[in-house]
Design an enzyme around this catalytic site. Structure first.
Site, mmCIF file in Angstrom:
data_model
loop_
_atom_site.group_PDB
_atom_site.id
_atom_site.type_symbol
_atom_site.label_atom_id
_atom_site.label_comp_id
_atom_site.label_asym_id
_atom_site.label_seq_id
_atom_site.Cartn_x
_atom_site.Cartn_y
_atom_site.Cartn_z
ATOM 1 N N LYS A 51 1.104 -1.171 -0.023
ATOM 2 C CA LYS A 51 -0.038 0.435 0.087
ATOM 3 C C LYS A 51 0.834 1.098 0.437
ATOM 4 C CE LYS A 51 -4.110 -0.771 2.081
ATOM 5 N NZ LYS A 51 -5.047 -0.670 3.599
ATOM 6 N N PHE A 169 -16.449 12.305 9.914
ATOM 7 C CA PHE A 169 -17.844 11.655 8.750
ATOM 8 C C PHE A 169 -17.448 11.685 8.020
ATOM 9 C CE2 PHE A 169 -18.053 14.266 13.283
ATOM 10 C CZ PHE A 169 -18.802 13.568 13.825
ATOM 11 N N PHE A 269 -31.466 11.081 3.504
ATOM 12 C CA PHE A 269 -31.015 9.556 3.811
ATOM 13 C C PHE A 269 -32.793 8.544 4.143
ATOM 14 C CE2 PHE A 269 -27.064 7.432 4.324
ATOM 15 C CZ PHE A 269 -26.324 8.389 3.978
ATOM 16 N N LEU A 270 -34.158 8.730 3.373
ATOM 17 C CA LEU A 270 -35.347 8.645 3.394
ATOM 18 C C LEU A 270 -35.326 7.642 1.917
ATOM 19 C CD1 LEU A 270 -37.322 8.968 5.575
ATOM 20 C CD2 LEU A 270 -37.965 10.560 3.868
ATOM 21 N N GLY A 277 -25.313 -0.600 3.475
ATOM 22 C CA GLY A 277 -24.086 -1.784 3.832
ATOM 23 C C GLY A 277 -23.057 -0.994 3.814
ATOM 24 N N CYS A 280 -19.029 0.925 7.082
ATOM 25 C CA CYS A 280 -19.385 1.851 8.353
ATOM 26 C C CYS A 280 -20.651 1.454 8.692
ATOM 27 C CB CYS A 280 -18.781 3.155 7.993
ATOM 28 S SG CYS A 280 -17.828 3.716 8.102
ATOM 29 N N LYS A 283 -21.641 -2.348 10.801
ATOM 30 C CA LYS A 283 -21.445 -2.781 12.112
ATOM 31 C C LYS A 283 -21.189 -2.058 13.158
ATOM 32 C CE LYS A 283 -16.804 -0.362 11.044
ATOM 33 N NZ LYS A 283 -16.326 0.360 12.008
#
Ligand code: UDX
Length: 453
Positions: A51, A169, A269-270, A277, A280, A283
């Site tokens: 990486k 965020f 988010f509606l 999935g 973040c 889990k």
């Protein structure tokens, strides 16, 4: 001296702190690159030499719009370097950002803190002068207090080293913008000195007028899981309404549209569909519920189990719709899956609803061909038993049912006639409400979507 660095030096009251970023995944690589572009001297650290080599040579090891250009710019400026050496990091940095992953622990809902613990401990052994270690990873509340003790015990500089928490965020696909122009900054600190260091490390962003919430360590840790739980709950709320719509003969897209006009609810988010999935949301809500139980307040967030359950039922329902369109039997049916990534503009397949559905169809005997503009390679590595194609139209050749699982713009723009010409049957399940039903029906397609008649 480059313009960004000169500008930074001119605005800073104290010398700009030198930054290290430990962990160069989606979060860390983006943070390191953006901080260098803002004018800081940055050292990126990772235990994976491959990486580090790719990043050093100017290659971003994952799909993130805009990031490769910024990496080139940062490397050119000479302010960004990468290493596998924690010793070098300890010597170089004034402020060290911990950006390693906290995946779900195998066989449990808890977060796996192995990477955070080892990164912090390894770094601490090389901290010989005053420095600030800043956690950005998403962790169970109480972790920062435990790590403070660890750092001060292990570091040669002892209590000269402090710890702070600064949750992140950023959304994949918008990572650059979210990092350079965040909605807010959250600083969880134990001392005025730690706050000062954080303010210095984010000076160019604070100067733009970004709100800063300064709080204690525990609150800062909780902000992140509380935010992700809220977002997950909002998605599952509308998907629960979709379940009701399905039996009531109502249309969840009209319902969501009407709710969104209420400012108090809002439309973000509606979006109903196959659900959430990624690396973040799933889990994080599980780890939060687990941690709350450990703390004896499991009941307070018991609803998160329901949020998870609603979300997973959407995947099962999508499989049901494909089965219905296939005539009630999946064994032997040829199914084309449009999408593998957990959302568009990402090559991330962690807990991807799309691949979960594709694998279930495969296990039930369907011949599944998957296509995705960016995530095919990752998907192929994880699920070699599925068939892959690089192009949607060719993937649809001979299909009995097409199912749209990730709403890439490439799929939204598919011409129903062009795809209709190659499939065996014109039948489509739109798992993301990404297509215009009237258009597809007019082209002779049997169109089905979650939560719609
Ligand atoms: C999320 C948070 O948004 C971010 O703040 C945090 O830092 C990390 O977790 P990300 O995982 O990149 O970011 O994805 P996001 O854009 O939030 O989408 C999450 C999932 O929800 C995706 O699978 C998406 O398809 C789904 N989703 C989102 C819906 O199903 N409906 C919606 O209305 C919105």
């Amino acid at each position: 001296m480059s313009t960004a660095h000169a500008l930074l030096e001119a605005t800073m009251t104290a010398p700009a702190p030198r930054l290290t970023v430990i962990g160069t995944g989606y979060l860390g690589a983006t943070h390191a690159i953006c901080m260098a572009v803002l004018g800081f001297d940055v050292l990126g650290v990772d235990v994976d030499p491959a990486k580090i080599e790719r990043l050093s040579s100017g290659e971003v090891p994952f799909f993130e719009p805009g990031l490769p250009e910024l990496l080139a710019k940062a490397l050119d400026s000479g302010r960004l370097r990468f290493t596998t050496s924690f010793e070098e990091a300890g010597e170089f940095g004034d402020v060290h950002f911990i950006c390693v992953g906290t995946p779900q622990r195998k066989g449990s809902n808890a977060a796996d803190l192995t990477y955070v613990d080892s990164a912090v401990e390894e770094l601490a052994t090389h901290l010989r002068r005053r420095a600030l270690v800043v956690g950005k990873s998403t962790v169970p509340v109480g972790t920062a207090a435990r790590l403070t003790e660890l750092v001060q015990r292990v570091a040669p500089a002892g209590t000269e080293v402090e710890l702070a928490w600064n949750p992140e965020f950023l959304r994949e696909g918008y990572a650059v913008d979210d990092t350079l122009r965040p909605d807010r900054l959250v600083f969880g600190t134990d001392s005025a000195w730690a706050e000062e260091q954080l303010r210095a490390a984010f000076e160019p962003i604070i100067t733009q007028g970004t709100p800063v919430v300064v709080t204690d360590l525990a609150t800062a840790e909780l902000v992140k899981v509380a935010a992700n739980s809220f977002l997950a709950t909002k998605i599952s709320y509308i998907n629960a309404m979709a379940e009701v719509c399905e039996v009531a003969g109502a249309d969840v897209t009209g319902l969501a549209e009407a709710l969104a006009y209420d400012d108090r609810i809002g439309g973000r988010f509606l979006k109903p569909g196959l659900g959430f999935g990624g690396g973040c949301l799933p889990k994080d809500i599980r780890a939060f519920a687990h941690r709350a139980e450990e703390l004896g307040v499991g009941q307070a967030v018991a609803f998160l189990r329901e949020v998870d359950g609603i979300n997973l039922r959407r995947r099962a329902r999508t499989v049901d719709l494909v089965r219905e369109l296939a005539g009630g039997e999946l064994a032997g049916a040829r199914v084309t899956a449009l999408g593998a990534a957990f959302k568009p503009n990402s090559d991330d397949i962690r807990d991807a609803p799309a691949l979960d559905v594709a694998m279930t169809l495969h296990r039930l005997g369907a011949h599944v061909t998957v296509t995705d503009p960016a995530a095919t390679e990752n998907a192929q590595r994880a699920f070699p038993e599925l068939t892959y194609d690089t192009d949607a139209i060719s993937a649809a050749g001979g299909a009995d049912v097409v199912v749209l699982l990730t709403e890439w713009s490439q799929f939204r723009e598919i011409d129903p006639e062009a795809m209709g010409a190659v499939v065996a049957q014109r039948r489509i399940v739109d798992g993301r409400h990404a297509l215009e039903p009237a258009e597809w029906r007019a082209a002779g397609w049997e169109y089905r979507a979650l939560g719609r008649p």
